[in-house]
Design a protein around this motif. Structure first.
Motif, PDB file in Angstrom:
ATOM      1  N   GLU A  20      10.218-154.133   3.118  1.00 43.43           N
ATOM      2  CA  GLU A  20       9.673-153.753   4.419  1.00 43.43           C
ATOM      3  C   GLU A  20       8.503-154.641   4.783  1.00 43.43           C
ATOM      4  OE1 GLU A  20       6.498-150.229   4.066  1.00 43.43           O
ATOM      5  OE2 GLU A  20       8.537-149.569   3.573  1.00 43.43           O
ATOM      6  N   VAL A  25       9.652-152.866   9.919  1.00 44.71           N
ATOM      7  CA  VAL A  25      10.964-153.501   9.892  1.00 44.71           C
ATOM      8  C   VAL A  25      11.404-153.547   8.440  1.00 44.71           C
ATOM      9  CG1 VAL A  25      12.281-155.607  10.346  1.00 44.71           C
ATOM     10  CG2 VAL A  25      10.512-154.879  11.956  1.00 44.71           C
ATOM     11  N   VAL A  26      12.651-153.124   8.191  1.00 42.44           N
ATOM     12  CA  VAL A  26      13.191-153.122   6.841  1.00 42.44           C
ATOM     13  C   VAL A  26      14.346-154.113   6.729  1.00 42.44           C
ATOM     14  CG1 VAL A  26      12.469-150.755   6.341  1.00 42.44           C
ATOM     15  CG2 VAL A  26      14.768-151.181   7.248  1.00 42.44           C
ATOM     16  N   PHE A  27      14.561-154.558   5.499  1.00 41.76           N
ATOM     17  CA  PHE A  27      15.631-155.496   5.177  1.00 41.76           C
ATOM     18  C   PHE A  27      16.340-154.968   3.938  1.00 41.76           C
ATOM     19  CE2 PHE A  27      12.173-157.671   7.205  1.00 41.76           C
ATOM     20  CZ  PHE A  27      12.753-158.609   8.052  1.00 41.76           C
ATOM     21  N   TRP A  28      17.638-154.667   4.030  1.00 44.87           N
ATOM     22  CA  TRP A  28      18.435-154.249   2.880  1.00 44.87           C
ATOM     23  C   TRP A  28      18.977-155.519   2.238  1.00 44.87           C
ATOM     24  CZ3 TRP A  28      20.547-149.169   1.574  1.00 44.87           C
ATOM     25  CH2 TRP A  28      19.919-148.119   2.271  1.00 44.87           C
ATOM     26  N   GLY A  30      19.176-157.370   9.556  1.00 47.32           N
ATOM     27  CA  GLY A  30      20.102-157.637   8.465  1.00 47.32           C
ATOM     28  C   GLY A  30      21.330-158.389   8.913  1.00 47.32           C
ATOM     29  N   GLU A  37      15.990-152.030  11.173  1.00 47.95           N
ATOM     30  CA  GLU A  37      16.419-152.992  10.158  1.00 47.95           C
ATOM     31  C   GLU A  37      16.773-154.320  10.813  1.00 47.95           C
ATOM     32  OE1 GLU A  37      20.117-153.671   7.009  1.00 47.95           O
ATOM     33  OE2 GLU A  37      19.817-151.684   7.892  1.00 47.95           O
ATOM     34  N   ILE A  97      15.301-152.448  -0.800  1.00 50.39           N
ATOM     35  CA  ILE A  97      14.800-152.436   0.578  1.00 50.39           C
ATOM     36  C   ILE A  97      13.425-153.082   0.569  1.00 50.39           C
ATOM     37  CG2 ILE A  97      14.041-151.031   2.526  1.00 50.39           C
ATOM     38  CD1 ILE A  97      16.092-148.921   1.713  1.00 50.39           C
ATOM     39  N   TYR A  99      19.881-156.489  14.568  1.00 49.15           N
ATOM     40  CA  TYR A  99      19.083-155.296  14.338  1.00 49.15           C
ATOM     41  C   TYR A  99      20.058-154.176  14.007  1.00 49.15           C
ATOM     42  CZ  TYR A  99      15.121-157.574  16.737  1.00 49.15           C
ATOM     43  OH  TYR A  99      14.106-158.418  17.106  1.00 49.15           O
ATOM     44  N   TYR A 100      19.563-153.148  13.325  1.00 47.10           N
ATOM     45  CA  TYR A 100      20.426-152.030  12.975  1.00 47.10           C
ATOM     46  C   TYR A 100      19.565-150.800  12.711  1.00 47.10           C
ATOM     47  CZ  TYR A 100      23.803-149.141  10.479  1.00 47.10           C
ATOM     48  OH  TYR A 100      24.615-148.103  10.102  1.00 47.10           O
ATOM     49  N   GLU A 155      10.991-147.396  13.038  1.00 47.98           N
ATOM     50  CA  GLU A 155      11.541-148.344  12.072  1.00 47.98           C
ATOM     51  C   GLU A 155      12.874-148.895  12.571  1.00 47.98           C
ATOM     52  OE1 GLU A 155      11.171-147.445   7.724  1.00 47.98           O
ATOM     53  OE2 GLU A 155      13.360-147.287   7.876  1.00 47.98           O
TER      54      GLU A 155
END
Length: 183
Positions: free
Chosen positions: A168, A127-130, A95, A93, A166, A82-83, A91
């Protein structure tokens, strides 16, 4: 307000996601030292000892990092973290994820994402993912699990000038059918 548990142990049918420790270095480095894992990743030299050491130390220091343990063999098969928890935006991330090639194309990625998403949605709404703009493998995986791409390309100080998409996943969409895509 109490801080969420960012490093729980999460147990799925075939994988245990547990907090990373310094003692995981030798086995996780062996797992991550395959150059093919990193060919479409923005940090293509991560298979080298210096590249992987930076990645590994960052995971341990983050106090949000995990390793994936194959429950049938007890071997480490990857990691994630997580980040950037933003409580005001609700929110976080997910990754820095990699999985050994022997577990590509199967249910492992969906299982670890489901475990991490289930946990994250206990304290955030998004939740986001770069994902690197050249990382077609991860872009495809995100689409398969219901990730929605935000418009445009993004950069951040952490990654320099590297462009990212990104993706989400919102808690509401996840709970109303999206979880089945990950399951």
């Amino acid at each position: 307000m109490t801080q969420p548990a960012f490093q729980p142990t999460l147990v799925g049918p075939t994988v245990t996601v547990r907090p990373i420790t310094g003692a995981d270095w030798p086995e996780l480095f062996v797992a991550g030292s395959d150059p093919e894992i990193w060919t479409v990743h923005p940090v293509r030299d991560r298979y080298t000892e210096p590249g992987f050491r930076k990645f590994f130390d960052g995971a341990v220091e983050s106090k949000m990092g995990f390793v994936f343990v194959d429950r049938s063999t007890g071997r480490l098969i990857g990691s994630s973290r997580y980040y950037g928890h933003e409580s005001a935006r609700s929110e976080i991330e997910i990754g820095w994820t990699f999985i050994v090639r022997s577990h590509w194309g199967g249910a492992t990625n969906r299982e670890v994402k489901r475990l991490m998403l289930d946990h994250a949605f206990g304290f955030v709404d998004t939740v986001v993912f770069w994902v690197g703009d050249q990382n077609w493998r991860s872009q495809g995986a995100m689409t398969k699990i219901g990730g929605v791409k935000r418009s445009g390309l993004f950069t951040r100080e952490l990654s320099g000038a590297t462009p990212y998409f990104i993706f989400e996943i919102g808690k509401r969409q996840y709970e109303h059918g999206g979880r089945a895509l990950v399951g």
